[in-house]
Design an enzyme around this catalytic site. Sequence first.
Site, mmCIF file in Angstrom:
data_model
loop_
_atom_site.group_PDB
_atom_site.id
_atom_site.type_symbol
_atom_site.label_atom_id
_atom_site.label_comp_id
_atom_site.label_asym_id
_atom_site.label_seq_id
_atom_site.Cartn_x
_atom_site.Cartn_y
_atom_site.Cartn_z
ATOM 1 N N ASN A 9 0.876 -1.164 0.000
ATOM 2 C CA ASN A 9 0.000 0.000 0.000
ATOM 3 C C ASN A 9 0.914 1.214 0.000
ATOM 4 O O ASN A 9 1.495 1.564 1.020
ATOM 5 C CB ASN A 9 -0.899 -0.011 1.251
ATOM 6 C CG ASN A 9 -1.725 1.266 1.366
ATOM 7 O OD1 ASN A 9 -1.761 2.072 0.430
ATOM 8 N ND2 ASN A 9 -2.376 1.444 2.501
ATOM 9 N N LYS A 11 0.165 4.210 -0.267
ATOM 10 C CA LYS A 11 -0.461 5.414 0.310
ATOM 11 C C LYS A 11 -0.197 6.612 -0.614
ATOM 12 O O LYS A 11 -0.147 6.422 -1.821
ATOM 13 C CB LYS A 11 0.046 5.629 1.747
ATOM 14 C CG LYS A 11 -0.109 4.349 2.589
ATOM 15 C CD LYS A 11 0.096 4.534 4.056
ATOM 16 C CE LYS A 11 -0.103 3.188 4.761
ATOM 17 N NZ LYS A 11 -0.023 3.282 6.205
ATOM 18 N N HIS A 94 -9.402 1.429 4.560
ATOM 19 C CA HIS A 94 -8.158 1.545 5.329
ATOM 20 C C HIS A 94 -8.403 2.458 6.526
ATOM 21 O O HIS A 94 -9.176 3.412 6.438
ATOM 22 C CB HIS A 94 -7.038 2.106 4.441
ATOM 23 C CG HIS A 94 -5.700 2.012 5.087
ATOM 24 N ND1 HIS A 94 -5.267 2.937 6.002
ATOM 25 C CD2 HIS A 94 -4.721 1.081 4.980
ATOM 26 C CE1 HIS A 94 -4.065 2.581 6.429
ATOM 27 N NE2 HIS A 94 -3.715 1.456 5.827
ATOM 28 N N GLU A 96 -6.776 4.796 7.690
ATOM 29 C CA GLU A 96 -6.535 6.222 7.409
ATOM 30 C C GLU A 96 -7.741 6.841 6.711
ATOM 31 O O GLU A 96 -8.059 8.015 6.920
ATOM 32 C CB GLU A 96 -5.253 6.377 6.568
ATOM 33 C CG GLU A 96 -4.010 6.115 7.426
ATOM 34 C CD GLU A 96 -2.838 5.499 6.690
ATOM 35 O OE1 GLU A 96 -2.793 5.556 5.443
ATOM 36 O OE2 GLU A 96 -1.947 4.944 7.372
ATOM 37 N N GLU A 164 -5.362 -4.815 10.299
ATOM 38 C CA GLU A 164 -4.335 -3.814 10.582
ATOM 39 C C GLU A 164 -4.641 -3.102 11.892
ATOM 40 O O GLU A 164 -5.430 -2.150 11.920
ATOM 41 C CB GLU A 164 -4.298 -2.764 9.460
ATOM 42 C CG GLU A 164 -3.983 -3.330 8.103
ATOM 43 C CD GLU A 164 -3.366 -2.273 7.201
ATOM 44 O OE1 GLU A 164 -2.284 -2.549 6.672
ATOM 45 O OE2 GLU A 164 -3.934 -1.184 7.055
ATOM 46 N N GLY A 170 2.655 2.324 10.819
ATOM 47 C CA GLY A 170 3.613 3.420 10.702
ATOM 48 C C GLY A 170 4.312 3.773 12.010
ATOM 49 O O GLY A 170 4.956 4.805 12.112
ATOM 50 N N SER A 210 3.489 -2.075 10.219
ATOM 51 C CA SER A 210 4.944 -2.150 10.439
ATOM 52 C C SER A 210 5.524 -3.510 10.073
ATOM 53 O O SER A 210 6.482 -3.975 10.702
ATOM 54 C CB SER A 210 5.303 -1.787 11.883
ATOM 55 O OG SER A 210 4.913 -0.455 12.163
#
Length: 246
Positions: A9, A11, A94, A96, A164, A170, A210
Amino acid sequence: MRKPIIAGNWKMNKTAAEAKELVNELKPLVKDAECDVVVCVPFTDIYAVAEAVKGSNIRLGAQNVHFADHGAFTGEISADMLLEAGVEYVIIGHSERRQYFGETDETVNKRTLTALAKGLKPIVCVGESLEERETGKTEAVLKAQIVNGLKDVEDITKVVVAYEPIWAIGTGKTATAEQANETIAFIRKTIAENFCPKCAEKVRIQYGGSMNAKNAHELMSMPEIDGGLIGGASLKAEDFSIVVKM
Ligand code: 13P
């Protein structure tokens, strides 16, 4: 029996020119991969990457899709637009998107149903926050995300689920392999109970957060983990290829 799937991904990273360079570097490194290899790129990179992956084993993915066929949805992209550009997979929901762009289980559900109806392969993301984990809400949160986000999906085996945990994204803080395995087993059980037990055994469930060249082997050796959704480490060809070869 479940073929692992490793997806990058990207992003909001890489211009089209940079994307082409990264994919060209990646192609020889992953050509013998035994898993499915996917790169989920920004919309503006799609045409360049579609061209660059031609004839290779790298599959193309996007990072979102709208549920409507067309219309007044400024800034959104339809399934037909993605399909015509050569996209096969699409990330939906996702964390985010949920956190910064108001995505809910309901919009995740609508986007997933449209993706499936159009023939795109959805990678549907679920995961709990640190606060939810620490207050013992992980299972309730995941169950709601699965049951509501995948409501009315007829063939659940066509969906890839990405677990996730938000606190691992991250942050350099990975869930332990045991934690990830246990939580993914819970997701599979939820799918079995709410959709169909036989299908649950076939659904591929990735871990994301991560995951990198150093920890991928341990995560991938767990029986419930069928692959990874890789953020930061997917932006470097060498690192991503190491994860792919695990
Ligand atoms: P990182 O691998 O950078 O933690 O990101 C994970 C992720 O969000 C993939 O979708």
